[in-house]
Design a protein around this motif. Structure first.
Motif, short mmCIF file in Angstrom:
data_model
loop_
_atom_site.label_atom_id
_atom_site.label_comp_id
_atom_site.label_asym_id
_atom_site.label_seq_id
_atom_site.Cartn_x
_atom_site.Cartn_y
_atom_site.Cartn_z
N ARG A 55 0.84 -1.04 0.11
CA ARG A 55 -0.05 0.04 -0.02
C ARG A 55 1.02 1.07 -0.23
NH1 ARG A 55 -4.57 0.82 4.66
NH2 ARG A 55 -2.70 0.67 5.94
N ALA A 56 0.75 2.00 -1.02
CA ALA A 56 1.47 3.41 -1.02
C ALA A 56 0.37 4.54 -0.74
CB ALA A 56 2.04 3.66 -2.55
N LEU A 57 0.90 5.33 0.22
CA LEU A 57 -0.03 6.49 0.58
C LEU A 57 0.73 7.81 0.69
CD1 LEU A 57 -1.03 4.35 4.01
CD2 LEU A 57 -2.53 4.69 1.89
N PRO A 58 -0.16 8.85 0.22
CA PRO A 58 0.62 10.32 0.31
C PRO A 58 0.67 10.63 1.78
CG PRO A 58 -1.76 10.54 -0.52
CD PRO A 58 -1.51 8.85 -0.39
N PRO A 59 1.64 11.37 2.18
CA PRO A 59 1.69 12.01 3.50
C PRO A 59 0.42 12.61 4.13
CG PRO A 59 3.54 12.65 2.26
CD PRO A 59 2.60 12.15 1.42
N GLY A 60 0.20 12.06 5.25
CA GLY A 60 -0.93 12.83 5.93
C GLY A 60 -2.34 11.94 5.71
N THR A 61 -2.27 11.03 4.86
CA THR A 61 -3.57 10.26 4.57
C THR A 61 -4.07 9.65 5.94
OG1 THR A 61 -2.79 9.66 2.51
CG2 THR A 61 -4.57 8.21 3.23
N VAL A 62 -5.27 9.59 5.98
CA VAL A 62 -5.97 9.11 7.33
C VAL A 62 -6.19 7.75 6.80
CG1 VAL A 62 -7.97 9.39 8.69
CG2 VAL A 62 -7.18 11.17 7.66
N ILE A 63 -5.89 6.87 7.64
CA ILE A 63 -5.95 5.31 7.62
C ILE A 63 -6.42 4.76 8.93
CG2 ILE A 63 -4.50 5.04 5.72
CD1 ILE A 63 -2.35 4.11 7.84
N THR A 64 -7.00 3.64 8.68
CA THR A 64 -7.29 2.94 10.13
C THR A 64 -5.95 2.24 10.38
OG1 THR A 64 -8.12 0.98 8.85
CG2 THR A 64 -9.80 2.50 9.47
N MET A 65 -6.03 1.96 11.57
CA MET A 65 -4.79 1.26 12.22
C MET A 65 -4.94 -0.18 12.43
SD MET A 65 -2.57 3.74 11.87
CE MET A 65 -1.32 2.89 12.64
N GLU A 66 -5.56 -0.83 11.87
CA GLU A 66 -5.84 -2.34 12.22
C GLU A 66 -4.73 -3.13 11.55
OE1 GLU A 66 -7.41 -2.46 7.96
OE2 GLU A 66 -7.40 -1.02 9.73
N PHE A 67 -4.29 -4.19 12.21
CA PHE A 67 -2.94 -4.72 11.74
C PHE A 67 -3.42 -5.77 10.78
CE2 PHE A 67 0.32 -8.14 11.77
CZ PHE A 67 1.56 -7.26 11.77
N GLN A 68 -2.58 -6.07 9.72
CA GLN A 68 -3.12 -7.03 8.70
C GLN A 68 -1.68 -7.60 8.49
OE1 GLN A 68 -5.22 -5.95 5.29
NE2 GLN A 68 -6.96 -5.38 6.34
N SER A 69 -1.40 -9.00 8.73
CA SER A 69 -0.31 -9.48 8.51
C SER A 69 -0.21 -9.82 7.15
CB SER A 69 -0.56 -10.99 9.09
OG SER A 69 0.93 -11.64 8.88
N GLY A 70 1.13 -9.53 6.43
CA GLY A 70 1.29 -9.70 5.19
C GLY A 70 1.08 -8.39 4.15
N ARG A 71 0.92 -7.12 5.14
CA ARG A 71 0.74 -6.07 4.43
C ARG A 71 2.18 -5.12 4.77
NH1 ARG A 71 -4.37 -2.43 5.60
NH2 ARG A 71 -3.41 -2.34 7.62
N ILE A 72 2.46 -4.47 3.80
CA ILE A 72 3.55 -3.49 3.99
C ILE A 72 3.12 -2.14 3.49
CG2 ILE A 72 4.90 -3.82 1.66
CD1 ILE A 72 7.46 -3.42 3.39
N ASN A 73 3.15 -0.87 4.00
CA ASN A 73 2.74 0.25 3.96
C ASN A 73 3.89 1.28 3.54
OD1 ASN A 73 -0.22 -0.11 4.96
ND2 ASN A 73 0.90 -0.88 6.66
N PHE A 74 3.83 1.94 2.39
CA PHE A 74 4.71 3.28 2.19
C PHE A 74 4.13 4.37 2.18
CE2 PHE A 74 6.19 -0.42 -0.75
CZ PHE A 74 7.21 -0.86 0.19
N GLU A 75 4.71 5.30 2.72
CA GLU A 75 4.17 6.76 2.75
C GLU A 75 5.17 7.23 1.52
OE1 GLU A 75 5.32 10.44 5.46
OE2 GLU A 75 3.39 9.53 6.15
N VAL A 76 4.49 7.81 0.51
CA VAL A 76 5.30 8.13 -0.60
C VAL A 76 5.04 9.75 -0.68
CG1 VAL A 76 5.49 7.87 -3.16
CG2 VAL A 76 5.06 5.96 -1.68
N GLU A 77 6.24 10.43 -1.09
CA GLU A 77 6.09 11.88 -1.15
C GLU A 77 7.02 12.08 -2.56
OE1 GLU A 77 6.55 15.88 0.98
OE2 GLU A 77 7.27 14.43 2.08
N ALA A 78 6.50 12.88 -3.70
CA ALA A 78 7.03 13.00 -4.68
C ALA A 78 8.08 11.91 -5.35
CB ALA A 78 8.46 14.25 -4.49
#
Length: 71
Positions: A39-62
């Motif tokens: 999952r790639a997200l822009p800075p400041g994106t509102v997301i839920t904080m439930e843990f999902q095994s097997g998921r990696i999150n990126f905060e992407v800027e520029a």
């Protein structure tokens, strides 16, 4: 009482290794290493904080990964 489900295993990977990579490179590398959800997200994106095994999150800027975490 029903047994507590065992979460699926997630790749043995270091999230910090993705910081500074181009988002396309980071996403491709994560999928190659076995992450089920990338999952790639822009800075400041509102997301839920439930843990999902097997998921990696990126905060992407520029187009660059600035922060990375699992779950």
């Amino acid at each position: 009482m029903a047994p507590v489900p065992t979460p699926s295993a997630q790749p043995d990977d270091t999230p910090g290794a993705y910081v500074g990579l181009a988002s396309e490179t980071a996403e491709r590398r994560a999928r190659e290493r076995g992450w089920a959800t990338v999952r790639a997200l822009p800075p400041g994106t509102v997301i839920t904080m439930e843990f999902q095994s097997g998921r990696i999150n990126f905060e992407v800027e520029a187009g660059v990964v600035r922060r990375c975490w699992t779950g």
